[in-house]
Design a protein around this motif. Structure first.
Motif, mmCIF file in Angstrom:
data_model
loop_
_atom_site.group_PDB
_atom_site.id
_atom_site.type_symbol
_atom_site.label_atom_id
_atom_site.label_comp_id
_atom_site.label_asym_id
_atom_site.label_seq_id
_atom_site.Cartn_x
_atom_site.Cartn_y
_atom_site.Cartn_z
ATOM 1 N N ALA A 1 50.719 44.070 50.913
ATOM 2 C CA ALA A 1 50.461 44.149 49.476
ATOM 3 C C ALA A 1 50.279 42.760 48.884
ATOM 4 O O ALA A 1 49.507 42.556 47.943
ATOM 5 N N GLU A 2 50.977 41.781 49.469
ATOM 6 C CA GLU A 2 50.871 40.403 48.975
ATOM 7 C C GLU A 2 49.466 39.840 49.141
ATOM 8 O O GLU A 2 48.988 39.076 48.295
ATOM 9 N N PHE A 3 48.801 40.204 50.250
ATOM 10 C CA PHE A 3 47.442 39.721 50.470
ATOM 11 C C PHE A 3 46.509 40.280 49.399
ATOM 12 O O PHE A 3 45.751 39.541 48.754
ATOM 13 N N SER A 4 46.536 41.596 49.219
ATOM 14 C CA SER A 4 45.671 42.224 48.224
ATOM 15 C C SER A 4 45.928 41.669 46.833
ATOM 16 O O SER A 4 44.987 41.361 46.085
ATOM 17 N N THR A 5 47.200 41.498 46.482
ATOM 18 C CA THR A 5 47.544 40.962 45.166
ATOM 19 C C THR A 5 47.019 39.546 44.990
ATOM 20 O O THR A 5 46.483 39.193 43.925
ATOM 21 N N ALA A 6 47.145 38.722 46.035
ATOM 22 C CA ALA A 6 46.667 37.344 45.949
ATOM 23 C C ALA A 6 45.163 37.291 45.731
ATOM 24 O O ALA A 6 44.662 36.483 44.939
ATOM 25 N N VAL A 7 44.418 38.165 46.426
ATOM 26 C CA VAL A 7 42.961 38.198 46.276
ATOM 27 C C VAL A 7 42.587 38.617 44.866
ATOM 28 O O VAL A 7 41.797 37.953 44.171
ATOM 29 N N VAL A 8 43.135 39.733 44.401
ATOM 30 C CA VAL A 8 42.780 40.264 43.084
ATOM 31 C C VAL A 8 43.166 39.284 41.976
ATOM 32 O O VAL A 8 42.380 39.028 41.066
ATOM 33 N N ASP A 9 44.363 38.717 42.074
ATOM 34 C CA ASP A 9 44.801 37.788 41.022
ATOM 35 C C ASP A 9 43.945 36.538 40.973
ATOM 36 O O ASP A 9 43.621 36.022 39.888
ATOM 37 N N PHE A 10 43.550 36.027 42.148
ATOM 38 C CA PHE A 10 42.738 34.814 42.175
ATOM 39 C C PHE A 10 41.335 35.051 41.605
ATOM 40 O O PHE A 10 40.767 34.175 40.956
ATOM 41 N N LEU A 11 40.795 36.250 41.844
ATOM 42 C CA LEU A 11 39.437 36.541 41.375
ATOM 43 C C LEU A 11 39.398 37.044 39.940
ATOM 44 O O LEU A 11 38.317 37.128 39.350
ATOM 45 N N ARG A 12 40.561 37.345 39.403
ATOM 46 C CA ARG A 12 40.605 37.860 38.033
ATOM 47 C C ARG A 12 40.376 36.735 37.026
ATOM 48 O O ARG A 12 40.917 35.648 37.159
ATOM 49 N N ASP A 13 39.564 37.011 35.998
ATOM 50 C CA ASP A 13 39.336 36.011 34.948
ATOM 51 C C ASP A 13 40.549 35.900 34.045
ATOM 52 O O ASP A 13 41.215 36.903 33.787
#
Length: 276
Positions: A264-276
């Protein structure tokens, strides 16, 4: 960006909402490359996210089944995943001369050209991370870059860390007549490739064509993040890679090479980094 009506499809246009529109493009050397597109409900963010998977798997296995695609579309992002040549629905070949991450990076940018987008975010894991680094080199359209599943080997070896798993031994294992005779680490890779439905001759060809020429990190202009599993033998000392990419930061997630991308940490890191 291509509208839904203009998107060439191999699957029915009335596919379920969680199913992608899948199309192919013939690139400059005559190879047919498959790619998959998911659109969000409602208005889409103007910057699409392009996903590049790792060795032996494909877009659906790496990104869709692990929940990263729906996590991104839920934030309003259009997502396009590319099946690397020899993988998934893309064309297969037993010829090592038709493979290598540099060639795959050109395939990726050919697909991006079809999107007619002035900017895109790029996410790659393992082999896909090398492809993404090469695609981002000197490519100003890459706005944000996520590199996962690799570490110091990219800097010290020039690509995926063959010090951990020799590419020639891997190729031999993939083509072995009797996989029961293989040492455990190679038997595991062979079993994983077979389980994912990979074409073993194509996988062996890519193993022999692994990129070892390094990356010109100074020419990467995107905001970047390196995500590595804290027990991943293929991503040891990821801080070395993060330091090599201008302005990049490092996020450690739990697990080895397979478990890290499933966390879950990987997915969260990706989404948070790409979020404006």
């Amino acid at each position: 960006m291509i509208s839904a009506a203009e998107w060439p499809t191999l699957e029915p246009v009335n596919a379920p909402a969680n199913e992608p529109r899948t199309a192919t493009v013939v690139v400059d050397d005559g190879t047919e490359i498959a790619y998959h597109r998911w659109d969000p409900d409602g208005a889409a963010h103007p910057v699409p996210v392009v996903l590049q998977h790792g060795f032996t798997v494909d877009t659906r296995v790496e990104w869709a089944s692990r929940g990263i695609v729906p996590a991104l579309t839920a934030t309003g992002r259009t997502v396009v995943g590319i099946d690397a040549r020899g993988h998934g629905l893309s064309q297969k070949s037993p010829d090592p001369g038709r493979y290598g991450e540099t060639r795959m990076a050109r395939d990726l940018l050919t697909v991006v050209d079809l999107l007619d987008a002035p900017a895109f975010d790029l996410v790659g894991y393992s082999m896909g991370a090398i492809i993404s680094l090469l695609a981002a080199t000197g490519e100003p359209r890459v706005r944000r870059l996520v590199i996962g599943g690799v570490g110091a080997g990219v800097v010290e070896v020039g690509g995926v860390d063959t010090r951990v798993l020799r590419n020639d031994a891997l190729a031999e294992a993939l083509l072995a007549d009797d996989p029961s005779t293989l040492p455990p680490e190679l038997a595991g890779m062979r079993a994983s490739a077979t389980q994912s439905g990979a074409d073993l001759r194509s996988m062996a060809a890519q193993a022999l064509a692994l990129h070892t020429a390094g990356v010109d990190f100074a020419r990467i202009t995107a905001d970047a993040i390196v995500i590595a599993g804290d027990e991943d033998p293929l991503a040891v000392r990821p801080e070395v890679l993060a330091d090599a990419i201008p302005g990049a930061r490092l996020v450690l997630v739990p697990g080895d090479h397979g478990a890290a991308i499933n966390s879950a940490e990987f997915s969260t890191a990706v989404v948070d980094f790409l979020r404006d």
